[in-house]
Every structure is written in C-alpha cells, then in structure tokens.
Design a protein around this motif. Structure first.
Motif, mmCIF file in Angstrom:
data_model
loop_
_atom_site.group_PDB
_atom_site.id
_atom_site.type_symbol
_atom_site.label_atom_id
_atom_site.label_comp_id
_atom_site.label_asym_id
_atom_site.label_seq_id
_atom_site.Cartn_x
_atom_site.Cartn_y
_atom_site.Cartn_z
ATOM 1 N N ASN A 77 0.827 -1.214 0.000
ATOM 2 C CA ASN A 77 0.000 0.000 0.000
ATOM 3 C C ASN A 77 0.861 1.264 0.000
ATOM 4 O O ASN A 77 0.545 2.257 0.691
ATOM 5 N N GLY A 78 1.958 1.218 -0.758
ATOM 6 C CA GLY A 78 2.830 2.367 -0.892
ATOM 7 C C GLY A 78 3.786 2.578 0.264
ATOM 8 O O GLY A 78 4.622 3.497 0.219
ATOM 9 N N LYS A 79 3.718 1.755 1.293
ATOM 10 C CA LYS A 79 4.567 1.903 2.474
ATOM 11 C C LYS A 79 5.700 0.886 2.426
ATOM 12 O O LYS A 79 5.482 -0.298 2.174
ATOM 13 N N TRP A 80 6.932 1.372 2.678
ATOM 14 C CA TRP A 80 8.114 0.496 2.683
ATOM 15 C C TRP A 80 7.919 -0.647 3.663
ATOM 16 O O TRP A 80 7.497 -0.447 4.805
ATOM 17 N N LEU A 83 -2.869 -9.530 3.830
ATOM 18 C CA LEU A 83 -3.429 -8.695 2.783
ATOM 19 C C LEU A 83 -4.957 -8.823 2.719
ATOM 20 O O LEU A 83 -5.512 -9.904 2.927
ATOM 21 N N LYS A 84 -5.596 -7.705 2.413
ATOM 22 C CA LYS A 84 -7.039 -7.650 2.243
ATOM 23 C C LYS A 84 -7.367 -7.185 0.830
ATOM 24 O O LYS A 84 -6.516 -6.648 0.119
ATOM 25 N N TYR A 85 -8.608 -7.371 0.420
ATOM 26 C CA TYR A 85 -9.044 -6.878 -0.888
ATOM 27 C C TYR A 85 -8.775 -5.374 -0.988
ATOM 28 O O TYR A 85 -9.070 -4.613 -0.061
ATOM 29 N N GLY A 86 -8.220 -4.979 -2.117
ATOM 30 C CA GLY A 86 -7.886 -3.578 -2.327
ATOM 31 C C GLY A 86 -6.460 -3.226 -1.986
ATOM 32 O O GLY A 86 -5.958 -2.174 -2.399
ATOM 33 N N ASP A 87 -5.770 -4.069 -1.215
ATOM 34 C CA ASP A 87 -4.365 -3.822 -0.891
ATOM 35 C C ASP A 87 -3.506 -3.980 -2.130
ATOM 36 O O ASP A 87 -3.827 -4.747 -3.051
ATOM 37 N N LYS A 146 4.093 -4.142 -4.134
ATOM 38 C CA LYS A 146 5.096 -3.820 -5.148
ATOM 39 C C LYS A 146 6.426 -4.437 -4.737
ATOM 40 O O LYS A 146 6.903 -4.219 -3.622
ATOM 41 N N ILE A 147 7.009 -5.213 -5.652
ATOM 42 C CA ILE A 147 8.273 -5.904 -5.400
ATOM 43 C C ILE A 147 9.220 -5.575 -6.548
ATOM 44 O O ILE A 147 8.861 -5.758 -7.718
ATOM 45 N N GLU A 150 3.741 -5.428 -9.553
ATOM 46 C CA GLU A 150 2.772 -4.549 -8.907
ATOM 47 C C GLU A 150 1.397 -5.196 -8.999
ATOM 48 O O GLU A 150 0.819 -5.294 -10.091
ATOM 49 N N GLN A 151 0.874 -5.612 -7.862
ATOM 50 C CA GLN A 151 -0.379 -6.363 -7.856
ATOM 51 C C GLN A 151 -1.367 -5.815 -6.834
ATOM 52 O O GLN A 151 -0.974 -5.356 -5.755
ATOM 53 N N LYS A 152 -2.635 -5.919 -7.185
ATOM 54 C CA LYS A 152 -3.721 -5.554 -6.286
ATOM 55 C C LYS A 152 -4.464 -6.818 -5.904
ATOM 56 O O LYS A 152 -4.664 -7.706 -6.733
#
Length: 331
Positions: free
Chosen positions: A229-232, A301-305, A308-309, A324-326
């Motif tokens: 979610n954009g957080k390291w 992980l939840k739906y919408g999360d 990025k690797i 990059e996956q949702k």
C-alpha cells in the motif's frame, strides 16, 4: 539480454526482446516465437537474439514498441507464462529460524546441509500487473519476494558447478501464500497445494551477465525492495545470509531426476539477519512481532491492498521491472 512475453495468441505468449532501460521491446518471432521455444533451442537462438538486442539498443529496430505502455495496459505476461516445473527452496534459513522460534521450535541441523524444497503449480504464472485473486480474505493472503532461476536441461545428479551452466535466466517472483490454509495442509504430512496461490513473475527475465558482479556464485547481491500500500516493508539483500545458492538448489532438485528446459527454481523468501532490512513476506514480520511484542501486529493482505516488489542495481535502475499487484476477490 532482457526478455519478456506479450500475452497471446496462445497460453505461451509471444517472446519479446527488451532494451536495457525497459522502455522499448520488439517481437522475436523470426528467431524464437515463445520463451519455452528459446529455452529448448538456446544454442541456436541465443546468438541471433544477441544481434537483435544490439540493434534494439541502438534504436535500429523499426518494429519496436513502448514496453512500459504495454505493461501499464496489462498486456505483458510472465516472462515464462507456464513452466514445466516450479521448485521452491528455502535458501534463507533466517526466515525458517524466525518462524520456528515463534512456536518454540528449533531448526533441525539437517536443514543447514540439506535444502528444504517443495514442488508448486506452474501451469499459469501471473504477469507482473495481474491481480492476486482469492475467494476469501480469511485465507491469510501473503506475499513472498524471491529470486528465481530459469534453467535449461539439467542432468540427474548434477553438481552445483554443473548446475551453474544450466542457468539461462534470472527474474523475481511473488510466491503468493495463503497462510491460514497451510497449517492444516502440512499436518496431513504432504506438501503445499491449497496453501499456495498462483505466482507472479517480474515483467522481465535477464541473462546472468546483465547482473555483472552482483551475480556471484549463484547469488544475486542486490536488495529486494517491497512496498505494501505504498509503504516500505523491507529491502533485504538477496546476496546476504543465504545458506544455499541457486546452484545448490538446482543440484538438489536434480538429485534423483532430470530437469527439463523451462524449470524454475526459487530461493525461497529473501531474509536477512539484520532486522533493519525489514521483510519480504508478512508472515515473517508477524512471527517477529509475536516474539518481541507478544502478538502479531501486521495484518495479512485484504481486498484492495497493493503490493510492489522490485530490485535495483547500484545506479538505482530497475533490473527486472516491478511486480505490482492488487488483491481482488475471485469472480
């Protein structure tokens, strides 16, 4: 040399040659129609692709297209869309040690000399922008960032030195796990099936020479950077704290059988002893929190999360492109 696959027209996709900056790509139909074809005809196709790669790098390929645009549109498949075998090891015993410590258990001494490995499903590898699909959030959806070797043919009983000659390509994988399904499955005494989801590969696979000195004795000495979610979330170095190299893992897999061209061998979750490097999977973060804080804090992980690797070279350039996956419900 950097290679990718365009989705369609068949399940094996269409092989692409990608430039070093991952900005332009060209179809390789005249040389090798698919990645699997290339792996099975490596000697006769490799030299021709090198010539084409030089032409692409110089801007001389008239039919080149915008690779990043195709990636953003979801048109890029996994470099190897389906593999003969996916065999995942556990090179980083720091990961295993932490998981075992959380349940007051120790790692058996044999694990330090005889690698852990399981055989997973590889009939449909996800592209780097394909979503992580699950029927329930209650499965305990987790990511696992790893390095993967894609091999040519490997003889039964190959030594690590012999296995080194069989490494054709390197890429990254998100080895999706469903943590809450795993305990009951392992209690049956067999391996993972339901506890592992479909895996996603990075957009591009590269020949080992592209890694330069960072490719050292079957290890990749670059950091794997993960964001949720954009957080390291972590940046462990894939070259540090690995008990086994990819050469060791390939040799282990080939101990009692031949491996065919198109076999993928994973390192297992990348994990460093230094806690400041963070993590490449949620489960490891949770077990450390369990030990140090009395309970796990990091949610699965939840739906919408989003996940990025990615891996960067020492100049800060992406090597394989980003996974990059949702997370979405399975329809």
């Amino acid at each position: 040399m950097k290679l990718a696959s365009l989705k369609g027209p068949t399940r094996d996709g269409t092989l692409l040659l990608v430039n070093s900056g991952l900005t332009r790509a060209v179809n390789t139909d005249g040389i090798a129609p698919t990645m699997q074809y290339l792996l099975e005809h490596w000697e006769e196709s490799h030299a021709k692709l090198l010539d084409a790669a030089e032409s692409l790098e110089c801007g001389n390929e008239r039919h080149a297209f915008d690779f990043q645009a195709a990636l953003a549109q979801g048109a890029i498949d996994a470099p190897l869309p389906r593999a003969y075998e996916w065999l995942d090891g556990s090179a980083y015993l720091t990961h295993v040690e932490r998981v075992r410590r959380a349940r007051n258990d120790k790692v058996p001494e044999s694990y330090y000399t005889d690698p852990l490995m399981y055989q997973g499903g590889a009939g449909s590898m996800m592209g780097a922008r394909d979503p992580i699909r699950a029927k329930s959030e209650d499965w305990g959806i987790d990511l696992e960032g790893e390095v993967v070797a894609i091999t040519g043919d490997v003889a039964m009983g190959a030594t690590p030195a012999e296995a080194s000659a069989a490494v054709r390509l390197i890429t990254l994988v998100n080895d999706v796990s469903f943590r809450k399904l795993i305990p009951a499955e392992l209690a049956k005494g067999f391996g993972f099936v339901n506890g592992k989801g479909a895996n996603a590969l990075a957009p591009v696979a590269v020949t080992p020479d592209e890694l330069g000195q960072a490719w050292d004795a079957g290890k990749v000495s670059y950091r794997l950077v993960t964001h949720i979610n954009g957080k390291w979330f972590g940046n462990p170095n894939a070259g540090d704290d690995a008990t086994f190299s990819l050469f060791d893992l390939i040799a282990h897999a080939a101990r009692t059988r031949e491996l065919k061209a198109g076999t993928m061998i994973g390192t297992g979750t990348i994990s460093n002893k230094d806690p400041a490097t963070g993590y490449a999977c949620i489960m490891e973060a949770r077990v450390v929190e369990q030990v140090e804080q009395g309970e796990p804090k990091t949610p699965f992980l939840k739906y919408g999360d989003t996940v990025k690797i990615e891996m960067f070279d020492h100049q800060g350039d992406t090597i394989f492109g980003a996974i990059e996956q949702k997370v979405v419900p399975y329809p």
